[in-house]
Write a protein that holds these residues in place. Structure first.
Motif, PDB file in Angstrom:
ATOM      1  N   LEU A 242       0.831  -1.193   0.000  1.00 50.84           N
ATOM      2  CA  LEU A 242       0.000   0.000   0.000  1.00 50.84           C
ATOM      3  C   LEU A 242       0.870   1.249   0.000  1.00 50.84           C
ATOM      4  N   PHE A 243       0.295   2.344  -0.525  1.00 54.46           N
ATOM      5  CA  PHE A 243       1.012   3.617  -0.644  1.00 54.46           C
ATOM      6  C   PHE A 243       0.023   4.760  -0.518  1.00 54.46           C
ATOM      7  N   PRO A 244       0.371   5.806   0.210  1.00 55.63           N
ATOM      8  CA  PRO A 244       1.460   5.876   1.193  1.00 55.63           C
ATOM      9  C   PRO A 244       1.033   5.190   2.481  1.00 55.63           C
ATOM     10  N   ALA A 245       1.876   4.289   2.991  1.00 53.95           N
ATOM     11  CA  ALA A 245       1.490   3.477   4.148  1.00 53.95           C
ATOM     12  C   ALA A 245       1.205   4.341   5.372  1.00 53.95           C
ATOM     13  N   ALA A 246       1.933   5.451   5.516  1.00 51.07           N
ATOM     14  CA  ALA A 246       1.757   6.286   6.709  1.00 51.07           C
ATOM     15  C   ALA A 246       0.390   6.963   6.751  1.00 51.07           C
ATOM     16  N   GLU A 247      -0.308   7.043   5.618  1.00 48.77           N
ATOM     17  CA  GLU A 247      -1.622   7.705   5.573  1.00 48.77           C
ATOM     18  C   GLU A 247      -2.759   6.730   5.863  1.00 48.77           C
ATOM     19  N   ALA A 248      -2.441   5.430   5.962  1.00 47.07           N
ATOM     20  CA  ALA A 248      -3.495   4.434   6.161  1.00 47.07           C
ATOM     21  C   ALA A 248      -3.967   4.437   7.612  1.00 47.07           C
ATOM     22  N   ASN A 249      -5.237   4.144   7.794  1.00 46.42           N
ATOM     23  CA  ASN A 249      -5.834   3.996   9.122  1.00 46.42           C
ATOM     24  C   ASN A 249      -6.232   2.538   9.322  1.00 46.42           C
ATOM     25  N   VAL A 250      -6.157   2.100  10.595  1.00 42.68           N
ATOM     26  CA  VAL A 250      -6.465   0.708  10.920  1.00 42.68           C
ATOM     27  C   VAL A 250      -7.539   0.687  12.000  1.00 42.68           C
ATOM     28  N   HIS A 251      -8.540  -0.150  11.777  1.00 41.79           N
ATOM     29  CA  HIS A 251      -9.591  -0.373  12.774  1.00 41.79           C
ATOM     30  C   HIS A 251      -9.518  -1.830  13.210  1.00 41.79           C
ATOM     31  N   LEU A 252      -9.281  -2.042  14.530  1.00 42.41           N
ATOM     32  CA  LEU A 252      -9.222  -3.387  15.094  1.00 42.41           C
ATOM     33  C   LEU A 252     -10.309  -3.498  16.165  1.00 42.41           C
ATOM     34  N   ALA A 253     -11.052  -4.603  16.146  1.00 43.52           N
ATOM     35  CA  ALA A 253     -12.111  -4.787  17.142  1.00 43.52           C
ATOM     36  C   ALA A 253     -12.368  -6.261  17.346  1.00 43.52           C
ATOM     37  N   LEU A 254     -12.663  -6.616  18.593  1.00 47.81           N
ATOM     38  CA  LEU A 254     -13.130  -7.964  18.941  1.00 47.81           C
ATOM     39  C   LEU A 254     -14.589  -7.819  19.351  1.00 47.81           C
ATOM     40  N   GLY A 255     -15.471  -8.242  18.464  1.00 51.33           N
ATOM     41  CA  GLY A 255     -16.891  -8.013  18.710  1.00 51.33           C
ATOM     42  C   GLY A 255     -17.148  -6.526  18.820  1.00 51.33           C
ATOM     43  N   ASP A 256     -17.727  -6.092  19.941  1.00 46.92           N
ATOM     44  CA  ASP A 256     -17.977  -4.668  20.182  1.00 46.92           C
ATOM     45  C   ASP A 256     -16.831  -3.988  20.912  1.00 46.92           C
ATOM     46  N   GLN A 257     -15.795  -4.714  21.231  1.00 48.78           N
ATOM     47  CA  GLN A 257     -14.656  -4.158  21.966  1.00 48.78           C
ATOM     48  C   GLN A 257     -13.632  -3.607  20.973  1.00 48.78           C
TER      49      GLN A 257
END
Length: 735
Positions: A242-257
């Motif tokens: 991916l490019f630019p990697a620094a501009e990417a956002n990440v969403h991590l969740a376990l169920g509703d947590q």
């Protein structure tokens, strides 16, 4: 747009007619300047002159605002003002003798565009796809001299004339990675340099482009498929390309947590790591989701995680410490659908509970009972154990396997005499020689001297009773001249034997005894065969002294093989005695047993109020009394414990718990647990996987304390500042 557009067109028509009709007699009308270019709304001077001296009409015809500012006999000067559009004012003469004549001036009005604007760019533009630059131009003249330039930074992408009102100028551009963050703009250029003026430039505002690449593959999501309530496990989500990697956002969740990961970018690679905690209210199947967002696109992946609750089983003894002969009930119970097996209980199918009843004997002292619970979660069988130890009180024991009744050694040899009494509580042992009350030399005899020979009476005493045993020590000496062996016997002992049939010797020859293998190592609970052989042609007797349980035996003319069963002690000495022609010799062997730790597991550190709890599990290890467990941070030892006080004869599971108050340099260092068995010079090691000691969120107590400290500190600063300011004001007023 032009002022005066509604004025009557008659004067202009008349001027045109006069210009078309040549004047008789050659009357000449001239104008200066013949042509002019001025900014819109500007002014200019026009001079009309004629060659006619007798005219009826002479002047300047125009729709523009004019003012006669001077005149002569055959000339007039005018001031034209507020010129808004192109025009052709006409100087005319109506001569009495020469007819009519005219001359016109060409007036060109110039002005830069009122508006130059670059249309908004896409918020995010995929790399290698086309987008359109569009520039809107309103106004500006003369159009023949007006151009639009579209730019990337200072690079000229397109140059086009301005056509139409308003004008729309476009160019198609293919986006590249180098265009990320690039500035785009457009400008107009009104070039009047050929007319003696300058180049007039007007720029649009600059717009910035953001380009991106998001691969079609989904992120890689790594985690454990099952989690126990109350535990924390690392989660890692990665994506490449991916490019630019620094501009990417990440969403991590376990169920509703929702999780708040630490994101690392390296060129076109992204890695997001977080710790996920399994809560009781989330028990069951949950979806672990990772979404990577870049530009106006996203990539999503999910993994299924099963959260379970598995408390350790309950293991109870009706009485943890009993006297020999007491009935003891051992009960093992599981929780939450688990099934248990109890060591020592009759074999059967696993069940929610198990029970064992036994009559405690001396052999049961320090016996470990293990309750093993099994729970099936998502196709995996999980196990947890509980161990309890039984203490049995019994009187002293002093028998053949603990203290041999007859020892025979060669004088000058190096030997070890062992005599140990058993019991709980541990009895006191005292061995005295009959007659002179000399102490039995227990331990290393280096060398054996004839003075130790004799008959000893050993007495073992404890609060639960006493026992005695007679021990005889014989020392064989070799005479200086003849090479025959003689034995120094204890008083009152009788030795039975015969003589070898020898052709030349008159006394018995020395013979040898061998026990092989002399040293061997087996797994706990295994069996071993030892072979005792001798060079004696007619051995009178073979006997074996060992604390181990015997099994089968096989014999031949000068050898006997013995099977020893269920070897569990770490080190066992075995002796084989052979009697030949009235002499007795023996040979020794040693049997060791150990079990390398099956696994060394270090749990993730648990923070609480600035302290970290480290818990290390060493499984299936023996002998536990030779085990040393060490905790390290980086290369530094923070805690080490020897388990020499434990003498259990069974495989053991060891859990070491240590509370650490970390120093700043300890954070982001690997924590490891090391297990070491030191076995008479042999060292067996096993280590855990490293776990990074990270800075976790503070506890509520720590947060409250920190907030209070910060508030107090700010208050102190405000008071000090107020005092300082007051002093400054007082000093200024006095000055």
């Amino acid at each position: 747009m032009a002022r005066g557009a509604a004025r009557p067109a008659l004067p202009a028509l008349l001027a045109l007619l006069w210009a078309l009709l040549p004047g008789p007699g050659g009357t000449q009308t001239s104008v200066y300047p013949p042509e002019a270019i001025i900014p819109r709304g500007g002014s200019m001077s026009v001079n009309c002159s004629t060659s006619c001296d007798n005219y009826t009409l002479f002047g300047l015809e125009t729709q523009l605002n004019k003012l006669e500012v001077n005149h002569g006999d055959n000339w007039k000067a005018y001031e034209l003002s507020d010129v808004q559009e192109n025009s052709s004012p006409i100087c005319f003469t109506n001569c009495v003798t020469g007819g009519q004549s005219t001359a016109s001036v060409s007036v060109t009005v110039f002005w830069v565009p009122e508006r130059v604007e670059l249309a908004p760019l896409p918020e995010w533009q995929p790399v290698d796809e086309n987008f359109t630059l569009s520039c809107r131009v309103e106004g500006g003249a003369p159009r023949t001299n007006l151009m639009v330039v579209l730019l990337r930074g200072e690079e000229e992408l397109s140059r086009q004339p301005v056509v139409g009102e308003p004008a729309e100028v476009t160019v198609t551009v293919q986006a590249g990675r180098d265009d990320h963050g690039a500035s785009f703009s457009c400008r107009t250029e009104l070039d009047l340099r050929p007319r003696g003026l300058e180049l007039f430039v007007k720029n649009s505002t600059t717009r910035q482009l953001r380009t991106f690449v998001l691969p079609g593959t989904v992120p890689d999501l790594a985690t454990v498929p099952i989690m126990e309530v109350g535990t924390e496990q690392p989660v890692n989500c990665t994506l490449s390309g991916l490019f630019p990697a620094a501009e990417a956002n990440v969403h991590l969740a376990l169920g509703d947590q929702r999780l708040y990961p630490t994101v690392i970018h390296e060129e076109d690679f992204l890695s997001a790591s977080a710790l996920v905690k399994a809560n009781a209210e989330e028990e069951g199947t949950q979806q672990l989701t990772c979404v990577v967002m870049l530009g106006n696109l996203s990539r999503r992946t999910q993994e299924q995680v099963t959260i379970y609750s598995f408390p350790a089983p309950n293991l109870t003894l009706s009485q943890p410490e009993v006297s020999e002969g007491t009935n003891v009930i051992v009960e093992c119970t599981a929780h939450g659908g688990a099934e248990v097996m109890l060591s020592g209980a009759p074999s059967g199918l696993p069940a929610p509970s198990a029970q064992l009843e036994l009559n405690a004997s001396a052999e049961d002292n320090r016996r470990s009972f293990t309750c093993s619970a099994a729970l099936k979660v998502d196709g995996q069988v999980l196990r947890k154990n509980q161990t309890r130890e039984l203490r049995v009180l019994y009187g002293p024991r002093l028998d053949e396997r603990d203290c041999l009744g007859n020892w025979t050694w060669e004088e000058g040899s190096h030997q070890t005499l062992t005599c140990q009494a058993w019991g709980n509580p541990t009895p006191k042992l005292k061995c005295l020689r009959k007659g002179d009350q000399a102490l039995l030399p227990i331990g290393d005899l280096r060398p054996v001297r004839r003075e130790v020979a004799g008959t000893y009476l050993c007495e073992a005493k404890s609060s639960r009773g006493e026992i005695t045993r007679e021990v005889v020590v014989n020392v064989i000496s070799t005479s200086a001249g003849g090479g025959s062996a003689r034995r120094h016997r204890a008083a009152g002992t009788q030795v039975h034997g015969g003589s070898f049939p020898a052709s030349s010797a008159t006394s018995a020859q020395l013979f040898w005894v061998r026990l092989s293998p002399k040293f061997t190592t087996v797994q706990p609970g295994d069996s071993v065969w030892l072979n005792c052989s001798s060079s004696c042609p007619l051995p009178l007797n073979f006997s074996l002294s060992t604390p181990l349980r015997r099994g089968k035996s096989h014999s031949g003319p000068r050898w006997v093989s013995y099977q020893l069963l269920d070897v569990r002690a770490w080190s066992s000495d075995v002796r084989c005695f052979v009697t030949c022609a009235g002499e007795m010799l023996w040979a020794a062997a040693r049997i060791n047993t150990y079990k390398r730790p099956r696994s060394v597991i270090l749990e993730p550190p648990i923070p609480e109020d600035g302290l970290y709890t480290l818990r290390c599990h060493v499984t299936h290890v023996f002998p536990v009394g030779f085990l040393v467990v060490t905790l390290r941070i980086g290369g530094r030892v923070i805690y080490s414990e020897s388990l020499e006080r434990f003498t259990s004869q069974d495989l053991a599971n060891v859990t070491l718990t240590y509370t650490l108050r970390p120093r700043p340099r300890d954070f982001w260092q690997p924590v490891t647990c090391h297990a070491r068995l030191t076995l008479n010079g042999q060292v067996v090691r096993n280590s855990s996987a490293p776990i990074m000691l990270t800075v976790f969120a503070w506890s509520p107590t720590s947060k409250t304390l920190a907030s209070t400290s910060i508030t107090a500190f700010v208050g102190i600063l405000l008071v000090v500042g107020a005092i300082y300011l007051r002093k400054r004001l007082l000093m200024q007023s006095r000055g």
